[in-house]
Write a protein that holds these residues in place. Sequence first.
Motif, PDB file in Angstrom:
ATOM      1  N   GLY A 139      -0.737 -14.310  -1.188  1.00  0.00           N
ATOM      2  CA  GLY A 139      -0.364 -13.825  -2.512  1.00  0.00           C
ATOM      3  C   GLY A 139      -0.991 -12.499  -2.882  1.00  0.00           C
ATOM      4  O   GLY A 139      -1.065 -12.146  -4.074  1.00  0.00           O
ATOM      5  N   ALA A 140      -1.432 -11.734  -1.887  1.00  0.00           N
ATOM      6  CA  ALA A 140      -2.095 -10.459  -2.160  1.00  0.00           C
ATOM      7  C   ALA A 140      -1.093  -9.414  -2.647  1.00  0.00           C
ATOM      8  O   ALA A 140       0.069  -9.403  -2.244  1.00  0.00           O
ATOM      9  CB  ALA A 140      -2.798  -9.958  -0.900  1.00  0.00           C
ATOM     10  N   SER A 141      -1.555  -8.527  -3.511  1.00  0.00           N
ATOM     11  CA  SER A 141      -0.713  -7.436  -4.016  1.00  0.00           C
ATOM     12  C   SER A 141      -0.623  -6.329  -2.975  1.00  0.00           C
ATOM     13  O   SER A 141      -1.409  -6.282  -2.015  1.00  0.00           O
ATOM     14  CB  SER A 141      -1.313  -6.868  -5.298  1.00  0.00           C
ATOM     15  N   ASP A 142       0.329  -5.412  -3.177  1.00  0.00           N
ATOM     16  CA  ASP A 142       0.476  -4.282  -2.258  1.00  0.00           C
ATOM     17  C   ASP A 142      -0.815  -3.470  -2.195  1.00  0.00           C
ATOM     18  O   ASP A 142      -1.232  -3.025  -1.122  1.00  0.00           O
ATOM     19  CB  ASP A 142       1.629  -3.379  -2.702  1.00  0.00           C
ATOM     20  N   LYS A 143      -1.449  -3.272  -3.347  1.00  0.00           N
ATOM     21  CA  LYS A 143      -2.682  -2.476  -3.383  1.00  0.00           C
ATOM     22  C   LYS A 143      -3.805  -3.169  -2.611  1.00  0.00           C
ATOM     23  O   LYS A 143      -4.556  -2.520  -1.871  1.00  0.00           O
ATOM     24  CB  LYS A 143      -3.121  -2.231  -4.825  1.00  0.00           C
ATOM     25  N   THR A 144      -3.911  -4.485  -2.775  1.00  0.00           N
ATOM     26  CA  THR A 144      -4.950  -5.233  -2.063  1.00  0.00           C
ATOM     27  C   THR A 144      -4.742  -5.132  -0.553  1.00  0.00           C
ATOM     28  O   THR A 144      -5.688  -4.911   0.211  1.00  0.00           O
ATOM     29  CB  THR A 144      -4.932  -6.713  -2.486  1.00  0.00           C
ATOM     30  N   ILE A 145      -3.489  -5.273  -0.131  1.00  0.00           N
ATOM     31  CA  ILE A 145      -3.176  -5.174   1.300  1.00  0.00           C
ATOM     32  C   ILE A 145      -3.468  -3.766   1.804  1.00  0.00           C
ATOM     33  O   ILE A 145      -4.055  -3.575   2.875  1.00  0.00           O
ATOM     34  CB  ILE A 145      -1.702  -5.541   1.566  1.00  0.00           C
ATOM     35  N   ALA A 146      -3.065  -2.774   1.016  1.00  0.00           N
ATOM     36  CA  ALA A 146      -3.281  -1.376   1.408  1.00  0.00           C
ATOM     37  C   ALA A 146      -4.766  -1.075   1.564  1.00  0.00           C
ATOM     38  O   ALA A 146      -5.187  -0.444   2.543  1.00  0.00           O
ATOM     39  CB  ALA A 146      -2.653  -0.450   0.371  1.00  0.00           C
ATOM     40  N   ASP A 147      -5.574  -1.531   0.604  1.00  0.00           N
ATOM     41  CA  ASP A 147      -7.020  -1.295   0.672  1.00  0.00           C
ATOM     42  C   ASP A 147      -7.628  -1.981   1.898  1.00  0.00           C
ATOM     43  O   ASP A 147      -8.487  -1.413   2.583  1.00  0.00           O
ATOM     44  CB  ASP A 147      -7.699  -1.809  -0.596  1.00  0.00           C
ATOM     45  N   ALA A 148      -7.168  -3.194   2.180  1.00  0.00           N
ATOM     46  CA  ALA A 148      -7.727  -3.956   3.300  1.00  0.00           C
ATOM     47  C   ALA A 148      -7.380  -3.319   4.643  1.00  0.00           C
ATOM     48  O   ALA A 148      -8.178  -3.365   5.584  1.00  0.00           O
ATOM     49  CB  ALA A 148      -7.224  -5.394   3.258  1.00  0.00           C
ATOM     50  N   LEU A 149      -6.198  -2.711   4.722  1.00  0.00           N
ATOM     51  CA  LEU A 149      -5.738  -2.140   5.992  1.00  0.00           C
ATOM     52  C   LEU A 149      -5.910  -0.625   6.061  1.00  0.00           C
ATOM     53  O   LEU A 149      -5.512  -0.002   7.051  1.00  0.00           O
ATOM     54  CB  LEU A 149      -4.260  -2.498   6.209  1.00  0.00           C
ATOM     55  N   SER A 150      -6.471  -0.057   4.995  1.00  0.00           N
ATOM     56  CA  SER A 150      -6.681   1.405   4.930  1.00  0.00           C
ATOM     57  C   SER A 150      -5.365   2.169   5.090  1.00  0.00           C
ATOM     58  O   SER A 150      -5.263   3.144   5.847  1.00  0.00           O
ATOM     59  CB  SER A 150      -7.688   1.853   6.011  1.00  0.00           C
ATOM     60  N   ILE A 151      -4.348   1.698   4.380  1.00  0.00           N
ATOM     61  CA  ILE A 151      -3.053   2.376   4.353  1.00  0.00           C
ATOM     62  C   ILE A 151      -2.631   2.527   2.897  1.00  0.00           C
ATOM     63  O   ILE A 151      -3.309   2.031   1.988  1.00  0.00           O
ATOM     64  CB  ILE A 151      -1.979   1.587   5.140  1.00  0.00           C
ATOM     65  N   THR A 152      -1.522   3.196   2.666  1.00  0.00           N
ATOM     66  CA  THR A 152      -1.067   3.406   1.293  1.00  0.00           C
ATOM     67  C   THR A 152      -0.190   2.241   0.839  1.00  0.00           C
ATOM     68  O   THR A 152       0.437   1.566   1.670  1.00  0.00           O
ATOM     69  CB  THR A 152      -0.254   4.706   1.183  1.00  0.00           C
ATOM     70  N   PRO A 153      -0.108   2.005  -0.473  1.00  0.00           N
ATOM     71  CA  PRO A 153       0.783   0.953  -0.981  1.00  0.00           C
ATOM     72  C   PRO A 153       2.239   1.166  -0.568  1.00  0.00           C
ATOM     73  O   PRO A 153       2.963   0.192  -0.339  1.00  0.00           O
ATOM     74  CB  PRO A 153       0.610   1.058  -2.504  1.00  0.00           C
ATOM     75  N   SER A 154       2.669   2.421  -0.456  1.00  0.00           N
ATOM     76  CA  SER A 154       4.056   2.674  -0.044  1.00  0.00           C
ATOM     77  C   SER A 154       4.290   2.211   1.398  1.00  0.00           C
ATOM     78  O   SER A 154       5.374   1.726   1.737  1.00  0.00           O
ATOM     79  CB  SER A 154       4.398   4.158  -0.181  1.00  0.00           C
ATOM     80  N   THR A 155       3.267   2.346   2.243  1.00  0.00           N
ATOM     81  CA  THR A 155       3.384   1.855   3.621  1.00  0.00           C
ATOM     82  C   THR A 155       3.512   0.333   3.637  1.00  0.00           C
ATOM     83  O   THR A 155       4.282  -0.230   4.417  1.00  0.00           O
ATOM     84  CB  THR A 155       2.158   2.275   4.453  1.00  0.00           C
ATOM     85  N   VAL A 156       2.771  -0.321   2.751  1.00  0.00           N
ATOM     86  CA  VAL A 156       2.874  -1.775   2.637  1.00  0.00           C
ATOM     87  C   VAL A 156       4.284  -2.167   2.205  1.00  0.00           C
ATOM     88  O   VAL A 156       4.883  -3.101   2.747  1.00  0.00           O
ATOM     89  CB  VAL A 156       1.844  -2.334   1.635  1.00  0.00           C
TER      90      VAL A 156
END
Length: 250
Positions: free
Chosen positions: A91-108
């Motif tokens: 249930g992670a948000s795009d921002k949480t995933i982006a921060d965890a993977l060191s990528i941008t929310p748009s990439t997520v």
Amino acid sequence: MDLESVSVDDLIKGYKEDDTRQSYVCLTCEQAFDKQEVFQVGERWFMAERAVEKHLETMHPHYFDTLLKDQANYNKLTDKQQTVLTYMYQGASDKTIADALSITPSTVRNQRFSLREKAKQAKHFLSVYEQAQRSAQKTPSETMVSVHKHATMVDERYHITEKERDQTLQTAFLSLEPLKLKHFPKKEKKKIVILAKIAEYLDRGERYSEIELNHQLAMIYDDIATIRRYLIQYGFMARKKDGSAYWVQK
């Protein structure tokens, strides 16, 4: 887990209904829950289907991870896609995933879109294939034998029809009960059929020492080392690195 014997819904739930055994069966450990019985879980009692659901919750709480990483022969997801799916499951948000993977929310978001398209493609293919299967009048000579779950390399060697399997069993074994092998063939397809039959004969819940396994194999064929080696090589059995234990892969 034989993917041909379960539906997508079964895979999602983690268990299947077995009409032959009149039970619900856990896909992870194959424990069966008889429909005519009630089962105690903690201080409460449950009917069979609810009991298998509680069993999954308590005994296999990481079923999603198992499902995601299992079936290596068919799982074509990249490591990044698997990671994104895991975060989505949590249930992670795009921002949480982006921060965890060191990528941008748009990439997520692009990854989510790509996964959604894969799901559509899979759904379309599955519907077309199921329609074709239902309308086809299959005969034993055309029906393919399922590839076992732990096959180390799936290629043309596993293109075995039920007719080919039955013919191999008839010609290669002196008897099927008790299991007595006449000769071990050179052709790879026939080896797979024979090894599958031998693995079926062995106790799937047993941990064999090398001596115990040799004793079992000696009752089937005299070249114990060859059979044991190929059972490991083709993924029907596994063993500890030091050779202290052997077991049939579930």
